[in-house]
Design a protein around this motif. Structure first.
Motif, PDB file in Angstrom:
ATOM      1  N   GLN A   1       0.830  -1.208   0.000  1.00 13.54           N
ATOM      2  CA  GLN A   1       0.000   0.000   0.000  1.00 13.54           C
ATOM      3  C   GLN A   1       0.865   1.260   0.000  1.00 13.54           C
ATOM      4  N   VAL A   2       0.541   2.174  -0.921  1.00 11.32           N
ATOM      5  CA  VAL A   2       1.130   3.509  -0.901  1.00 11.32           C
ATOM      6  C   VAL A   2       0.198   4.366  -0.051  1.00 11.32           C
ATOM      7  N   PRO A   3       0.742   5.154   0.901  1.00 13.69           N
ATOM      8  CA  PRO A   3      -0.145   5.887   1.796  1.00 13.69           C
ATOM      9  C   PRO A   3      -1.020   6.911   1.062  1.00 13.69           C
ATOM     10  N   ASN A   4      -2.283   6.974   1.481  1.00 18.11           N
ATOM     11  CA  ASN A   4      -3.165   8.076   1.083  1.00 18.11           C
ATOM     12  C   ASN A   4      -3.283   8.288  -0.429  1.00 18.11           C
ATOM     13  N   VAL A   5      -3.682   7.257  -1.148  1.00 22.60           N
ATOM     14  CA  VAL A   5      -3.791   7.361  -2.610  1.00 22.60           C
ATOM     15  C   VAL A   5      -5.126   7.984  -3.002  1.00 22.60           C
ATOM     16  N   LYS A   6      -5.059   9.085  -3.732  1.00 24.97           N
ATOM     17  CA  LYS A   6      -6.268   9.769  -4.217  1.00 24.97           C
ATOM     18  C   LYS A   6      -6.484   9.552  -5.707  1.00 24.97           C
ATOM     19  N   LYS A   7      -5.368   9.442  -6.452  1.00 24.76           N
ATOM     20  CA  LYS A   7      -5.483   9.261  -7.898  1.00 24.76           C
ATOM     21  C   LYS A   7      -4.482   8.224  -8.379  1.00 24.76           C
ATOM     22  N   ALA A   8      -4.984   7.314  -9.199  1.00 28.79           N
ATOM     23  CA  ALA A   8      -4.124   6.231  -9.682  1.00 28.79           C
ATOM     24  C   ALA A   8      -4.274   6.075 -11.188  1.00 28.79           C
ATOM     25  N   LEU A   9      -3.154   5.722 -11.821  1.00 28.82           N
ATOM     26  CA  LEU A   9      -3.118   5.513 -13.267  1.00 28.82           C
ATOM     27  C   LEU A   9      -2.850   4.036 -13.538  1.00 28.82           C
ATOM     28  N   CYS A  10      -3.611   3.439 -14.456  1.00 28.61           N
ATOM     29  CA  CYS A  10      -3.267   2.070 -14.846  1.00 28.61           C
ATOM     30  C   CYS A  10      -3.349   1.908 -16.359  1.00 28.61           C
ATOM     31  N   THR A  11      -2.471   1.049 -16.891  1.00 23.25           N
ATOM     32  CA  THR A  11      -2.405   0.889 -18.341  1.00 23.25           C
ATOM     33  C   THR A  11      -2.361  -0.577 -18.746  1.00 23.25           C
ATOM     34  N   GLY A  12      -2.755  -0.804 -19.983  1.00 18.29           N
ATOM     35  CA  GLY A  12      -2.584  -2.103 -20.608  1.00 18.29           C
ATOM     36  C   GLY A  12      -1.840  -1.915 -21.917  1.00 18.29           C
ATOM     37  N   PHE A  13      -1.064  -2.930 -22.294  1.00 15.25           N
ATOM     38  CA  PHE A  13      -0.285  -2.871 -23.539  1.00 15.25           C
ATOM     39  C   PHE A  13      -0.451  -4.184 -24.287  1.00 15.25           C
ATOM     40  N   GLY A  14      -0.472  -4.111 -25.594  1.00 17.98           N
ATOM     41  CA  GLY A  14      -0.517  -5.374 -26.317  1.00 17.98           C
ATOM     42  C   GLY A  14      -0.568  -5.185 -27.821  1.00 17.98           C
ATOM     43  N   GLY A  15      -0.690  -6.313 -28.487  1.00 18.40           N
ATOM     44  CA  GLY A  15      -0.831  -6.333 -29.939  1.00 18.40           C
ATOM     45  C   GLY A  15       0.281  -5.574 -30.613  1.00 18.40           C
ATOM     46  N   CYS A  16      -0.048  -4.781 -31.587  1.00 20.01           N
ATOM     47  CA  CYS A  16       0.937  -3.985 -32.296  1.00 20.01           C
ATOM     48  C   CYS A  16       1.081  -2.653 -31.566  1.00 20.01           C
ATOM     49  N   SER A  17       1.579  -2.709 -30.313  1.00 19.48           N
ATOM     50  CA  SER A  17       1.764  -1.499 -29.507  1.00 19.48           C
ATOM     51  C   SER A  17       0.464  -0.728 -29.286  1.00 19.48           C
ATOM     52  N   TRP A  18      -0.569  -1.426 -28.816  1.00 18.65           N
ATOM     53  CA  TRP A  18      -1.817  -0.775 -28.468  1.00 18.65           C
ATOM     54  C   TRP A  18      -1.807  -0.352 -27.010  1.00 18.65           C
ATOM     55  N   THR A  19      -2.696   0.587 -26.667  1.00 14.86           N
ATOM     56  CA  THR A  19      -2.819   1.024 -25.278  1.00 14.86           C
ATOM     57  C   THR A  19      -4.278   1.052 -24.842  1.00 14.86           C
ATOM     58  N   GLY A  20      -4.542   0.511 -23.667  1.00 15.71           N
ATOM     59  CA  GLY A  20      -5.800   0.713 -22.957  1.00 15.71           C
ATOM     60  C   GLY A  20      -5.409   1.340 -21.637  1.00 15.71           C
ATOM     61  N   LEU A  21      -6.153   2.351 -21.202  1.00 17.85           N
ATOM     62  CA  LEU A  21      -5.685   3.125 -20.053  1.00 17.85           C
ATOM     63  C   LEU A  21      -6.871   3.571 -19.211  1.00 17.85           C
ATOM     64  N   MET A  22      -6.700   3.550 -17.901  1.00 25.52           N
ATOM     65  CA  MET A  22      -7.766   3.964 -16.998  1.00 25.52           C
ATOM     66  C   MET A  22      -7.209   4.858 -15.898  1.00 25.52           C
ATOM     67  N   ILE A  23      -7.967   5.854 -15.514  1.00 27.42           N
ATOM     68  CA  ILE A  23      -7.603   6.674 -14.355  1.00 27.42           C
ATOM     69  C   ILE A  23      -8.670   6.452 -13.292  1.00 27.42           C
ATOM     70  N   LEU A  24      -8.224   6.121 -12.082  1.00 21.04           N
ATOM     71  CA  LEU A  24      -9.144   5.888 -10.972  1.00 21.04           C
ATOM     72  C   LEU A  24      -8.916   6.939  -9.895  1.00 21.04           C
ATOM     73  N   GLY A  25      -9.968   7.261  -9.141  1.00 21.81           N
ATOM     74  CA  GLY A  25      -9.835   8.269  -8.104  1.00 21.81           C
ATOM     75  C   GLY A  25     -10.649   7.934  -6.866  1.00 21.81           C
ATOM     76  N   ALA A  26     -10.202   8.487  -5.723  1.00 20.13           N
ATOM     77  CA  ALA A  26     -10.928   8.293  -4.472  1.00 20.13           C
ATOM     78  C   ALA A  26     -12.182   9.164  -4.440  1.00 20.13           C
TER      79      ALA A  26
END
Ligand SMILES: [Zn+2]
Lengths: 154, 384
Positions: free
Chosen positions: B356-381
Motif C-alpha cells: 500500500q502507498v499511503p493516502n492514494v487519491k489518484k491512480a493511473l493504470c495501463t494495458g499494452f498489447g498487440g501492435c503497440s496498443w494502449t488501454g488506459l484507466m484513471i481511478l480516483g478516491a
C-alpha cells in the motif's frame, strides 16, 4: 476494379500451425478421473444449497454459485435420454470409426445428463428410455475414454 | 455522457508458472469468488459478465460457454472480448461501459490465462500478419529489444537504466503475496542475467503465468450503497496503432502518448507526475519502464533515464510505479492488464496490504498489447 489487377497473379501462402498444448485437468475433474481410473467408479458432486448432483462434476453450482464439496458415488446405471447414429467419418481426432452411436445418458442419482457412446448393441436397436450401464475399460488412463461405452442392461 | 461508475470489489488468484491444481475454469472461479468476497456480494447481485483471454494460448475458443460455472454466468448476459495483451484493460473498459450505459447496475469483469498450457512465444507469433511479418519479426522479446535499442541510441539511455527498473519491480513483488515471481534482485543480478535479445536480458523480461483476476464495477447509485470506499473510474481510453510493425514510431510510444493525453484531458490532469499518487503500468519488459515514461508525459522525450536514476518511481519516490511488482513479476496475459486495474483500485480503497502507498487519491493504470496498443484507466478516491 483497377486495370493493373488483371495482370497480377494472386498468390496463396500455404501455412500450418502446430502448437503443442498440455491442458490442466483441474482438481475437480482430476478427482472424477482418478476414481474412474483407480476404482472404475463414476462420481458426481452435489450442491449443498440446492442439492443438485452434477455428473460429470462441475466447479461451481450452475444455479447457486456454491462450491460443490460433497462427492457422491453413482451406480453407473442410467437411462438414454436421446441419441444419434453417426454414419459419416468424423475428423482425424475422433476416437471412433462410423457407424457408431452416441447420446445423452441420465445416470441414476444425477440431475444432469452425460454424453457418451452407446455400444454393445445394434444401432437400429437403440431406443430413447433404454436402460443402460457403463462398461469400464480394463486398462485405464484417467480420461473420459476409461468408460468404453454404455450398453443395454440385459 | 454515461453514468458515473465505481469499482467495488477485486479478486485475483495466487499466480504461478504452473497452477496444476486448477484448470482455467477453476482459476476463474477462484478470482471471482475472491472478488465477490471482497465486495461482500453474492452472484445474485451480478447483472452482467465480461470475460477475456487469448484463445490460442489454451486452444479453447468458447470460454464464454465453457467457463459458465466458474464465471457464475448461467442465465446472465455474457460478453467475451479479446484484444491480445490489452485484453485485461479491454475487459475492464467493457465492464465500465456496461455499468456506465445505465443498462446494467453491477458488472463482473474477468480476465484469465493459463499460459502453461501452450508455447507462449509460438502462440504470440500468430498475432503477426501471416503473409508478411510473422516469419521475419515475431514474438514478444525481439520487438521490445528493437525499440529500446533505438531509444538508447537516440537519448543515451543505458542497460543499467532498464536494469534499475527491473530490480525495482522485482523487489516490489516481495510485498505482493499474489505475484508469481518473488525474488530479491540487484541491478548487478539483472545485468549479469543471460542475454535474450540485445539489450534485453532474462531478468528484464516478463514471465508467463497461470492466473485470473476479477473486478466488479457498479454505477454510482449502487456503488455508494454497496461499498464504503469505491475506486471511481475517472476515464477509460483505448488507442490502437498501425497495421505493421515497420510502421511504428520506435523512439516513443505513440498510442500511450495519445491515450494518456486524452485521458489527462478528460480527468483534468495537467501535471501527471505530481497529481498521481501511484501507477500500475503494463510494462512487459523493464526497458519499457524507461522509454514509455516519456510517453506518459512525466518528462520530455529522452528525459526518463534522469528520473529513473533519481528514484522518482521507487516505492519511496515521488510517484511509485508498480508496487505490486508489475508485469515482469507476474503475467497471466489475459488477466495482466486487469490486474493493473484491480491493484490500482485496491490502492485507492486502502486494501493493498504490504504494498500500500499511503493516502492514494489518484491512480493511473495501463494495458499494452498487440501492435503497440494502449488501454488506459484513471481511478480516483473522489467522484469524477
Ligand atoms: Zn445449487
Amino acid at each position: 476494379m483497377p486495370s493493373w489487377k488483371d495482370d497480377v497473379e494472386v498468390l496463396v501462402d500455404e501455412g500450418k500451425i502446430s502448437v503443442p498444448y498440455s491442458w490442466t485437468v483441474g482438481s475437480t475433474l482430476s478427482r472424477f478421473y482418478c476414481e474412474l481410473r483407480d476404482n472404475g467408479k463414476i462420481w458426481g458432486n452435489r450442491c449443498p444449497s440446492c442439492g443438485k448432483v452434477f455428473v460429470p462434476p462441475k466447479i461451481k453450482c450452475i444455479d447457486c454459485y456454491e462450491d460443490l464439496r460433497d462427492w457422491v458415488m453413482l451406480p453407473g446405471t442410467g437411462t438414454v435420454e436421446t441419441y444419434t447414429v453417426v454414419r459419416y467419418q468424423e475428423p482425424v481426432l475422433h476416437p471412433r470409426k462410423a457407424p457408431f452411436v452416441y447420446g445423452v445418458i441420465k445416470l441414476d442419482g444425477a440431475d444432469t445428463g452425460m454424453v457418451h457412446f452407446i455400444g454393445g448393441v445394434d444401432p437400429e436397436e437403440v431406443k430413447v428410455g433404454m436402460r443402460v450401464e457403463a462398461v469400464i475399460e480394463g486398462e485405464r488412463e484417467g480420461n473420459i475414454l476409461d468408460i468404453k461405452h454404455f450398453r443395454p442392461i440385459k | 455522457m454515461g453514468k458515473r461508475v465505481g469499482i467495488i470489489g477485486v479478486g485475483q488468484t495466487h499466480h504461478a508458472a504452473k497452477r496444476l491444481d486448477a484448470s482455467g475454469v477453476e482459476l476463474i472461479a477462484e478470482a471471482v469468488t475472491r472478488a465477490l468476497d471482497d465486495a461482500q456480494l453474492t452472484m445474485a447481485d451480478i447483472d452482467a459478465i465480461v470475460v477475456g483471454n487469448m484463445d490460442h494460448f489454451e486452444n479453447i475458443n468458447y470460454v464464454d460457454g465453457w467457463a459458465v460455472d466458474g464465471l457464475g454466468a448461467c442465465m446472465k448476459p455474457v460478453f467475451k472480448v479479446t484484444t491480445g495483451g490489452t485484453t485485461g484493460t479491454t475487459v475492464g473498459a467493457c465492464g465500465y461501459y456496461h455499468a456506465a450505459s445505465g443498462l446494467f447496475d453491477v458488472v463482473l469483469a474477468v480476465g484469465w490465462e493459463k499460459n502453461s498450457e501452450s508455447d507462449t512465444q509460438a502462440a504470440i507469433a500468430t498475432c503477426a500478419n501471416p503473409t508478411l511479418e510473422r516469419d521475419p519479426f515475431a514474438g514478444a522479446i525481439g520487438p521490445l529489444a528493437t525499440e529500446y535499442s533505438m531509444y538508447m541510441k537516440a537519448f543515451g539511455a543505458t542497460e543499467e537504466d532498464s536494469a534499475r527498473v527491473a530490480a525495482r519491480d522485482r523487489n516490489n513483488a516481495l510485498n505482493n503475496p499474489y505475484a508469481h515471481s518473488r525474488q530479491a534482485v540487484t541491478v548487478e543480478d539483472v545485468l549479469n542475467s543471460p542475454m535474450l535479445s540485445y539489450p534485453v536480458k532474462f531478468l528484464d523480461m516478463c514471465p508467463r503465468s497461470d492466473g485470473a483476476c476479477a473486478v466488479i464495477f457498479a454505477n454510482e447509485e449502487k456503488a455508494k450503497k454497496l461499498c464504503p470506499k469505491p475506486a471511481w473510474v475517472h476515464c477509460s481510453v483505448v488507442r490502437h496503432d498501425y497495421t505493421h510493425f515497420g510502421d511504428l514510431e520506435w523512439k516513443f510510444m505513440p498510442t500511450l502518448e495519445r491515450a494518456s493525453a486524452e485521458a489527462y484531458r478528460l480527468a483534468g490532469i495537467t501535471n501527471p507526475l505530481k497529481e498521481f499518487d501511484v501507477a500500475e503500468l503494463y510494462l512487459p519488459c523493464s526497458t519499457c519502464g524507461v522509454k514509455w515514461m516519456d510517453s506518459l508525459w512525466f518528462c520530455e522525450h529522452g528525459g526518463a533515464p534522469k528520473l529513473i536514476r533519481k528514484g522518482t518511481f521507487d516505492m519511496d519516490g515521488q510517484l511509485p510505479i508498480n508496487p505490486s511488482g508489475g508485469v515482469i513479476s507476474c503475467n497471466p496475459i489475459g488477466a495482466t492488464a486487469l490486474i493493473r486495474v484491480g491493484e490500482a483500485a485496491w490502492q485507492i480503497m486502502g486494501k493493498a496490504g504490504d504494498r500500500q502507498v499511503p493516502n492514494v487519491k489518484k491512480a493511473l493504470c495501463t494495458g499494452f498489447g498487440g501492435c503497440s496498443w494502449t488501454g488506459l484507466m484513471i481511478l480516483g478516491a473522489d467522484l469524477p
